[in-house]
Scaffold this motif. Structure first.
Motif, short mmCIF file in Angstrom:
data_model
loop_
_atom_site.label_atom_id
_atom_site.label_comp_id
_atom_site.label_asym_id
_atom_site.label_seq_id
_atom_site.Cartn_x
_atom_site.Cartn_y
_atom_site.Cartn_z
N SER A 28 1.63 -5.22 5.08
CA SER A 28 2.17 -3.94 5.55
C SER A 28 3.57 -3.71 5.00
N ASP A 36 -3.45 1.24 5.37
CA ASP A 36 -3.12 -0.05 6.00
C ASP A 36 -4.08 -0.32 7.14
N GLU A 37 -5.07 -1.16 6.86
CA GLU A 37 -6.08 -1.50 7.85
C GLU A 37 -6.63 -0.25 8.54
MG LIG Z 1 0.13 -5.18 8.77
#
Ligand SMILES: [Mg+2]
Ligand SMILES: Nc1ncnc2c1ncn2[C@@H]1O[C@H](COP(=O)(O)OP(=O)(O)OP(=O)(O)O)[C@@H](O)[C@H]1O
Lengths: 327, 533, 328
Positions: free
Chosen positions: C49, C180-181
């Protein structure tokens, strides 16, 4: 919606009745009105006669019932002290208090939100530190002292602003306002600051904490990631979310401002209902005390209702929850 | 006045023109040549002249209404609407008043004897707060247009002293406006006289906003000389610090209730003048001298009933310390509970002895309390100058001989009824003497509690001999004999230590330089007496 | 191969803390080519991240880029001023966060948030922006978009909200989307739809995707290349097929063991024994050495740098250095 308001209003009436009853049972501890109503030459028989005339020999619940019955019809009796109809007295003093409370509220809200946002956005700046430290002093000093301090600096030493009173007033219908004359506005400055300072600090700290919280949320990060300007992010997105809880507190504070106005009004000889109340307590002017407490209760009840409705207007999630609940 | 303020701003602060200018802007509206801006702690409660027998109310009303006789600053009587007064040559129960001729009410009506009869009757009516002062009146009659007879139930040589706050109203006006009697709370309706006035006084009401501002202007039709002050702006300022600030900032010219702690500082402030003088009010401690047992004491009898204990308490009282420390010099310590203005006062009674704690302790032991005793000590906290602080000081003093006084300080609205109802053992009380005669003290504080007398006798002192003497002076017309009896009563009261006198209060007025106003013993200053340099 | 869109060179991200400076990203370099999908994997805390945040210029203070550079189409963007960087966000680099429930401002309608974003980057009228917004919503698969656009986020389900988020991220047609995810917080049943949507819609617009995920299955199906991060360091990077079939770094091999079959799901990467060391307690040499089954003496002493292993692959591991040396 209408049903909701009606239900709330019904609750309010109950609250007011309880307030009235509690205050009535407390009045006897304030003292004996007859002691101040009669000169020192009065004999025991004179006092007894007056007591009888005022109905003070009746049991408390009877006095209360009598008060409640008449109060519903808008009749709060005659002030023992000023010998004028209580309802009229309070209505004539209310504009002064409301103007003071309103301006204080605005000062508290504008500066509270302003400083809160500023200190949240500039967490480490020197100005933020100055604001935070000063605000701490602001909450820890008693209102009375702040008022006297301001008077000494701005009225006695600098001679910029008046030290007491409301200045010149203008009657607009039955509303006596000080907002329309220069001296009226000048007179408002010190008391409004004194009264609003505490609430301002409170709002500032609340806004700062909420804002910091909001700034950490995903939707703020996402808003930044979309390239929105700082202005749009901080004020359009973060501030609005911050204000949801702040509105509740601020709204309720308005009630406190009116209630706390007692001290400020006394310091500045501000002719509002707070000063009227204080003088009434010292004189055990039961009709005025009872009516004032009822009025304060009413103010709180109404403000609560308005705050709820505002909350409802600001936060769309509540609307749905209620709608769903009704189905 | 404008000039005065001008000099004040420069003299006191030496600031720039600009700042002084700012001050002008604020006060311009009020700073007229003959305007006096007057501030004091509270406002008149009502304008009804017979509805509230209360200091500030009477003070303001004295400018609008007038009384038959007035009071000079030395305490003596002054001619008012009556030019002469005397006891009727044939009937000692009648007071004869010769009225001033050519007097007009503000509305133009003539002032005559029928107005006096009406006013006296109104002041004696059920809802009047002044009826206590006239309870001995049997009948008031007009002999002719300018002569009035006040017939009393018995001879009363000092009755005229009771008239200094009884205002005269116009009969026609009162009847026309339905204000024949003062405010009756039970009626639930406001009395017209509460907000409307029609007196004979030197000023008329221009505007009135209760507890905010009252403006009075000189009444051109007044019988007296034109006063230097032709406009009065009266503003109550409750908070002491604000009141003083308003004077220092130039927003008011005269502060009537100067807080004791500010007197010295104000005296030292350039441009401000403080006039002090004795007030007709005495402060004393009382105790229950006659009950078998006290309510709050930790002993089974009543220590205060024993002369040694009362003497011991007197020996602990350090009046000089209270004067210097608590009152900052603004009091007049006294050995007798009577201000010097009062008929019956003597230098000898005024003298007090220095404290003697060893002797006090010995007396206490002799009385059977070697370890002292404890008792509740009641004190008002909102009535007299530094009342609570005086009590605190005394708690320390009696503590030195083992008397544990548990201080209970309360509002006068709780304190006074408790004294009147015999609910306290030991207390502080103050007593003003509006008639300037000892009888007023005896009647309320010394005489046994009965119908019209002894209402404030919280000491529960009851001495049939003394009671008889007190009754006798009410009707004794031979003033020499009467004064002899007064002296005898005082002798007994002092010997029995019925009241433990502390001091007489002093009054302090603060004015701007250039304004002259003497302190008035009844704290009823008249703006007609003000002169500007 | 397509031109290089984004180039990260020797990126170092630091957090000054009371107990000294923490290096959270340690000399990481990689490229993203136009239109490609780069998967980024690694255990929790590896720095995925942060890398994304550094690229889009949203590192939260006190975090800061302490070294290296980031180039977008050859132009440095890591040292741009705040305003210039803001113009890049959304317009050239978009971002999709993990949790669609919290990514949308609850107090504003979808319309308002979309229109605001569109009008920030395009000089169009309110009406025009609204049309585009409706079209976008339509494209991301919101049924009855024209009606639902005026609803508040809480009226939408999680999956629908993530579609809205995607619409928002793509509103200004960025060249690179950092996701991000994006499916971690979603119901399993919609995860693959969302991944497919991202892939499809980006392909359509020629946008490259940096897909951060824990899910090796997703990487296997979606990504063109994959980068593996460990303790803030790049340990391996290469075309997905190569890395999956023949991972060279022992850590990557461990990760590959966690690729779930279609029926069985594996969430977190728990197959490798031990845990990633905290940044404050990194061992000397290779950060992975305490957990490595093939650890060499050298691994404990010296830190391996990513080295080219033929084609587009790089590995930072002494094992391969060793082999390379052996070959000589
Ligand atoms: Mg992360
Ligand atoms: N504000 C901060 N102060 C100190 N260290 C931080 C801070 N923010 C992140 N870190 C550290 O940086 C490292 C990388 O964090 P990052 O969020 O990039 O991990 P991640 O790979 O995205 O993990 P996850 O899979 O849990 O999202 C973590 O070890 C974390 O401890």
């Amino acid at each position: 919606m209408i049903a909701y308001i009606l239900r709330r209003l019904a609750q309010s009436v109950l609250v007011m009745l309880v307030v009235a009853l509690v205050s009535f049972s407390l009045f006897r501890f304030v003292g004996d009105p007859v002691a101040t109503l009669m000169g020192q030459e009065a004999t025991v028989a004179d006092r007894e006669a007056l007591r009888e005339r005022l109905g003070l020999n009746e049991p408390v619940y009877m006095q209360f019932a009598d008060f409640a019955m008449r109060a519903v019809q808008g009749d709060f009796g005659i002030s023992y002290r000023l010998q004028q109809p209580v309802a009229e007295l309070i209505l004539s003093r209310l504009p002064a208090t409301l103007e003071l409370a309103f301006i204080s509220g605005i000062i508290a809200f504008v500066f509270g939100v302003g400083f809160g946002v500023y200190t949240a956005l500039n967490r480490t700046g020197w100005l933020s530190n100055v604001i935070m430290t000063t605000s701490l002093i602001g909450v820890s000093l008693p209102t009375f002292l702040i008022g006297i301090l301001l008077i000494w600096v701005f009225a006695v030493e600098l001679q910029w602003l008046p030290s007491f009173g409301r200045g010149e007033t203008v009657d607009v219908g039955s509303w006596r306002t000080g907002l329309l004359t220069p001296s009226g506005r000048a007179s408002l400055v010190l008391p409004a600051i004194t009264l609003g300072l505490y609430q301002m600090t409170l709002i500032m700290r609340l806004v700062r904490a909420e804002m910091l919280e909001v700034l950490r949320t995903d939707y703020i990060k996402f808003a930044r990631a979309r390239g929105l300007t700082n202005r749009a992010v901080n004020f359009g997105h973060a501030l609005k979310n911050t204000l949801v809880p702040v509105i509740t507190i601020t709204g309720l504070q308005l009630g406190s401002i009116i209630a706390f106005a007692i001290i400020t009004e006394t310091v500045f000889q501000w002719p509002g209902v707070g000063a009227l109340f204080i003088n009434s307590v010292q004189f055990v002017d039961v009709p005025v005390m009872a009516a004032y407490l009822m009025m304060i209760a009413l103010v709180f009840v109404v403000i609560n209702l308005i705050v709820d409705l505002l909350y409802y207007a600001v936060d769309p999630r509540l609307r749905v929850d209620r709608a769903v609940a009704r189905h | 006045m404008l000039k005065i303020q001008n000099t004040l701003n420069f003299a006191r602060t030496g600031r720039t023109m600009m700042l002084a200018g700012a001050a002008f802007a604020l006060t311009l509206a009020a700073a007229d040549a003959n305007t006096l801006r007057w501030a004091r702690v509270g406002d008149a409660l009502t304008f009804d002249p017979h509805s509230a027998n209360e200091g500030p109310t009477s003070t303001l009303l004295h400018h609008i209404y007038e009384t038959l006789v007035g009071r000079n600053t030395d305490g003596s009587l002054a001619a008012g609407l009556a030019t002469e007064w005397s006891i009727h040559a044939e009937d000692p129960t009648i007071w004869v008043f010769k009225l001033r001729e050519g007097v007009q009410f503000h509305d133009g009506a003539d002032f005559t004897a029928e107005d006096v009869v009406f006013s006296m009757d109104r002041a004696r009516s059920e809802t009047s707060d002044f009826k206590g002062l006239h309870s001995s009146v049997a009948e008031v009659t007009a002999v002719d247009d300018y002569t009035v007879h006040v017939k009393l139930e018995g001879a009363s040589p000092l009755y005229v002293q009771n008239l200094t706050n009884t205002f005269m109203v116009d009969k026609g006006w009162a009847e026309a406006n339905g204000v024949v009697a003062p405010q009756d709370f039970k009626a639930g309706e406001e009395n017209f006289a509460v907000r409307n006035t029609n007196g004979t006084g030197p000023y008329t009401v221009v505007s009135r906003d209760p507890e905010v501002r009252t403006v009075l202007a000189h009444f051109a039709g007044h019988w007296g000389d034109v006063p230097q002050v032709t406009e009065i702006i009266y503003t109550p300022i409750k908070e002491a610090a604000t009141r003083v600030a308003a004077l220092l900032s130039g927003e008011v010219d005269f502060v009537q209730d100067v807080p004791v702690q500010d007197i010295v500082r104000l005296e030292q402030t350039a441009g401000i003048k403080v006039t002090a003088g004795p007030e007709n009010r005495t402060i004393f401690f009382g105790y229950d001298v006659s009950s078998e047992k006290l309510i709050s004491a930790n002993v089974d009898d009543n220590p205060f009933s024993k002369p040694q204990v009362r003497e011991a308490l007197a020996l602990t009282l350090d009046r000089d310390a209270i004067q210097q420390v608590v009152m900052r010099g603004q009091s007049q310590p006294s050995g007798v509970a009577m201000p010097p203005f009062v008929n019956g006062w003597t230098e000898a009674m005024h003298v007090y002895s220095a404290p003697d704690y060893d002797k006090a302790k010995a007396l206490l032991t002799e009385a059977g309390y070697p370890d002292g005793f404890s008792v509740d000590f009641h004190c008002p906290n909102d009535r007299y100058l530094n009342d609570e602080a005086i009590c605190q000081a005394f708690v320390g003093m009696v503590g030195r001989i083992g008397v544990k006084a548990n201080l209970v300080s309360q509002s006068r609205t709780i304190h006074f009824p408790a004294i009147q109802n015999n609910e306290v053992d030991f207390y502080l009380l103050g007593w003003g003497v509006p008639t300037f005669d000892s009888a007023y003290i005896f009647d309320f504080l010394i005489h046994s509690k009965e119908d019209k007398r002894g209402g404030w006798n919280g000491s529960r002192y009851s001495n049939p001999e003394v009671d008889a003497m007190i009754k006798s002076i009410a009707t004794e017309t031979d003033l020499v004999a009467r004064n002899a009896t007064v002296a005898k009563i005082w002798e007994k009261v002092q010997e029995d230590r019925v009241l433990l006198a502390v001091h007489n209060q002093l009054l302090a007025y603060a004015v701007k330089d250039g304004i002259n106003l003497a302190a008035h013993p009844e704290n009823q200053p008249k703006m007609t007496t003000v002169t500007f340099d | 191969m397509a031109e290089v869109l984004l180039s990260v060179r020797d990126l170092v991200v630091e957090f000054p803390t009371r107990r000294g400076v923490l290096t959270a990203i340690d000399h990481v370099s990689f490229d993203i080519h136009a239109g490609e999908v780069l998967g980024v994997v690694g255990e929790s805390g590896a720095g995925k991240s942060l890398t994304g945040a550094a690229i889009i210029g949203l590192l939260e203070p006190p975090g800061r880029i302490a070294g290296g550079e980031i180039l977008l189409k050859g132009k440095r963007i890591d040292n741009l001023g705040a305003e210039a960087m803001r113009r890049i966000r959304g317009k050239r680099i978009g971002m999709v966060f993990q949790d669609p429930l919290t990514s949308l401002n609850p107090l504003y309608t979808i319309a308002r948030q979309l229109i605001e974003t569109i009008r920030t980057h395009w000089d169009v009228s309110e009406k025009e922006a609204r049309e585009r917004a409706v079209a976008l919503l339509d494209r991301v698969g919101i049924p009855a978009a024209r009606r639902r656009i005026d609803e508040y986020p809480h009226h939408f389900s999680g999956g629908m909200r993530q579609r809205v988020v995607i619409a928002l991220a793509l509103a200004a047609e960025p060249e690179l989307v950092i996701a991000d995810e994006p499916t971690t917080a979603l119901d399993v049943s919609v995860q693959s739809q969302i991944i497919d949507l991202i892939k499809e819609i980006c392909a359509e617009r020629g946008a490259a995707v940096m897909l951060i995920t824990h899910d090796m299955g997703v990487i296997a199906e979606t990504a063109d290349r994959v980068a593996v991060l460990y303790a803030g360091r790049l340990v391996e990077i290469g075309p997905v097929r190569d890395v999956i079939t023949a991972a060279e770094h022992p850590y990557t091999r461990g990760l590959m063991g966690s690729i779930p079959t279609l029926t069985q799901e594996t969430d977190r990467l728990v197959q490798i024994p031990g845990a990633m060391p905290r940044l404050t307690a990194l061992p000397t040499g290779c950060a992975f050495n305490p957990r490595c089954e093939q650890v060499l003496a050298r691994c404990r002493a010296d830190r391996p740098e990513p080295k080219c292993r033929g084609g587009a692959r790089q590995v930072a591991c002494w094992l391969h250095e060793q082999k390379a040396v052996d070959h000589v």
